[in-house]
Design an enzyme around this catalytic site. Structure first.
Site, short mmCIF file in Angstrom:
data_model
loop_
_atom_site.label_atom_id
_atom_site.label_comp_id
_atom_site.label_asym_id
_atom_site.label_seq_id
_atom_site.Cartn_x
_atom_site.Cartn_y
_atom_site.Cartn_z
N SER A 12 11.25 -9.37 7.60
CA SER A 12 10.15 -10.23 8.01
C SER A 12 9.73 -11.16 7.15
O SER A 12 8.97 -12.32 7.32
CB SER A 12 8.84 -9.24 8.34
OG SER A 12 8.54 -8.79 7.03
N TYR A 43 5.29 -8.32 10.26
CA TYR A 43 5.65 -7.32 11.42
C TYR A 43 4.72 -5.96 11.58
O TYR A 43 4.55 -5.66 12.66
CB TYR A 43 6.91 -6.65 10.97
CG TYR A 43 7.92 -7.66 11.41
CD1 TYR A 43 7.85 -9.05 11.68
CD2 TYR A 43 9.41 -7.16 11.52
CE1 TYR A 43 9.10 -9.69 12.21
CE2 TYR A 43 10.61 -8.05 12.06
CZ TYR A 43 10.33 -9.18 12.02
OH TYR A 43 11.29 -10.20 12.43
N GLY A 44 3.94 -5.64 10.26
CA GLY A 44 3.15 -4.51 10.55
C GLY A 44 1.84 -4.70 11.52
O GLY A 44 1.36 -3.78 11.71
N CYS A 75 13.95 -4.08 6.52
CA CYS A 75 12.68 -3.95 6.81
C CYS A 75 12.24 -2.45 7.54
O CYS A 75 12.80 -2.21 8.67
CB CYS A 75 12.27 -4.86 7.99
SG CYS A 75 10.64 -4.89 8.66
N ASN A 76 11.48 -1.67 7.02
CA ASN A 76 11.27 -0.19 7.53
C ASN A 76 10.39 -0.41 9.11
O ASN A 76 10.54 0.27 9.94
CB ASN A 76 10.25 0.60 6.97
CG ASN A 76 10.80 0.90 5.47
OD1 ASN A 76 11.48 2.08 5.16
ND2 ASN A 76 11.13 -0.12 4.50
N CYS A 192 8.22 0.51 2.65
CA CYS A 192 8.07 -1.15 3.17
C CYS A 192 8.91 -1.89 1.81
O CYS A 192 8.54 -1.70 0.59
CB CYS A 192 6.63 -1.51 3.12
SG CYS A 192 6.67 -3.19 3.21
N THR A 193 9.69 -2.60 2.21
CA THR A 193 10.58 -3.21 1.19
C THR A 193 10.02 -4.10 0.32
O THR A 193 10.63 -4.64 -0.51
CB THR A 193 11.96 -3.99 1.86
OG1 THR A 193 11.31 -4.79 2.88
CG2 THR A 193 12.81 -2.86 2.47
N HIS A 194 8.77 -4.42 0.84
CA HIS A 194 7.83 -5.36 -0.09
C HIS A 194 7.34 -4.77 -1.13
O HIS A 194 7.15 -5.53 -2.16
CB HIS A 194 6.79 -6.04 0.88
CG HIS A 194 7.23 -7.20 1.71
ND1 HIS A 194 7.67 -6.86 2.85
CD2 HIS A 194 6.80 -8.32 1.52
CE1 HIS A 194 7.86 -8.43 3.28
NE2 HIS A 194 7.35 -9.12 2.62
N1 DGL Z 1 9.29 -5.50 4.72
C1 DGL Z 1 8.90 -4.78 5.97
C2 DGL Z 1 9.06 -3.37 5.97
O1 DGL Z 1 9.75 -2.84 5.22
C3 DGL Z 1 7.36 -5.07 6.30
C4 DGL Z 1 6.32 -6.29 5.98
C5 DGL Z 1 5.45 -6.75 7.30
O2 DGL Z 1 4.70 -6.09 7.54
O3 DGL Z 1 6.30 -7.65 7.87
O4 DGL Z 1 8.40 -2.58 6.40
#
Ligand code: DGL
Length: 265
Positions: A12, A43-44, A75-76, A192-194
């Site tokens: 995302s 995306y969350g 992205c999870n 979450c990959t962030h």
């Molecule tokens: N990087 C995304 C993940 O691994 C989520 C971040 C978002 O909320 O877009 O879930």
């Protein structure tokens, strides 16, 4: 499979760079296309139906445009929903990123683990099922963060992010009466990959020491296994970075380390 292979890494936003970094280490010969769907970030904050309706056709367009040999959904929040839809729709290998509950519960000594993800990821049926299948007797606390992904994006973009704001998102992960409590949380899954973008600050702001579980190295190993042996040719075309908002890259200097030093076009 083309030589060198093209690997498309999708998230995302900028969080998938933490997965890309490990895949670049495992397959430095590959051509990389990194796609940040920043037009739809975060995306969350979207519903499950909205994410499926957004991601499945968008990944189809990207496959047509870039002809990857393999796609990583880094992205999870998306992977816990879309993997079966993608595999049904497109005939190529997909690798997803889902909460690393199994290894975390296997290694926790206090038998207390927290899963820190977006609000979407912690609500998913998929995540609940991972806990019922793999908790192995551990107490698992699900912590849905509304802001941490955006704070990580801001920090990577060079904006100042206050310690208090990160600490507030982190606090519910720490269950127990301090570092000497034998029943305290000792393991936190970065679901979450962030979040690995903030790892140094997470360590510093944690009320006591825990193991932080980042699945990126395991994802890179899975990608390497699927691609097979490394060829002798190295990609000359470097790497590409695409923002779906079409914003120009103001971030190149901060991004090159994730691409193994290449400057993404
Ligand atoms: N990087 C995304 C993940 O691994 C989520 C971040 C978002 O909320 O877009 O879930």
């Amino acid at each position: 499979m083309s030589t060198p292979p093209t690997i498309l890494v999708f998230d995302s936003g900028l969080g998938g760079l933490t997965v890309l970094r490990e895949i670049v280490r495992a397959r430095p010969d590959a051509h990389f296309v990194y796609v940040a769907d920043d037009a739809f970030f975060p995306y969350g904050h979207h519903t499950e139906d909205e994410i499926i309706a957004r991601v499945v056709p968008l990944v189809g367009e990207l496959i047509r445009a870039h002809a990857p040999d393999l796609v990583v959904i880094a992205c999870n929040t998306a992977s816990t929903l879309v993997m079966s839809h993608l595999r049904d729709a497109y005939p190529l290998p997909f690798v997803g990123t889902v909460p690393a509950i199994k290894p975390a519960c296997a290694s926790s000594k206090t038998r207390r683990v927290s899963v820190l993800g977006t609000r979407g990821t912690v609500k998913r049926e998929y995540t609940r099922k991972l806990i019922s299948d793999f908790a192995q007797g551990c107490e698992v606390t699900l912590v849905g963060s509304g802001e941490l992904a955006s704070l990580a994006e801001a920090a990577l973009s060079g904006q100042s992010v206050r310690d208090e704001d990160i600490a507030a998102e982190l606090a519910p992960c720490f269950v127990g009466n301090g570092a000497s409590d034998p029943a305290r949380t000792d393991t936190v899954v970065l679901a979450c990959t962030h979040y690995p973008l903030l790892l140094e600050r997470l360590r510093r702001l944690a009320p006591w020491t825990v193991d932080w579980i980042d699945p990126a190295p395991a994802i890179a190993r899975r990608v390497a296994d699927l691609l097979g042996p490394v060829g002798t040719e190295t990609d000359e075309a470097g790497a590409e970075m695409i923002f779906t908002s079409k914003r120009p890259h103001a971030l190149s200097a901060a991004l090159t380390p994730f691409f193994g030093g290449r400057v993404p076009a």
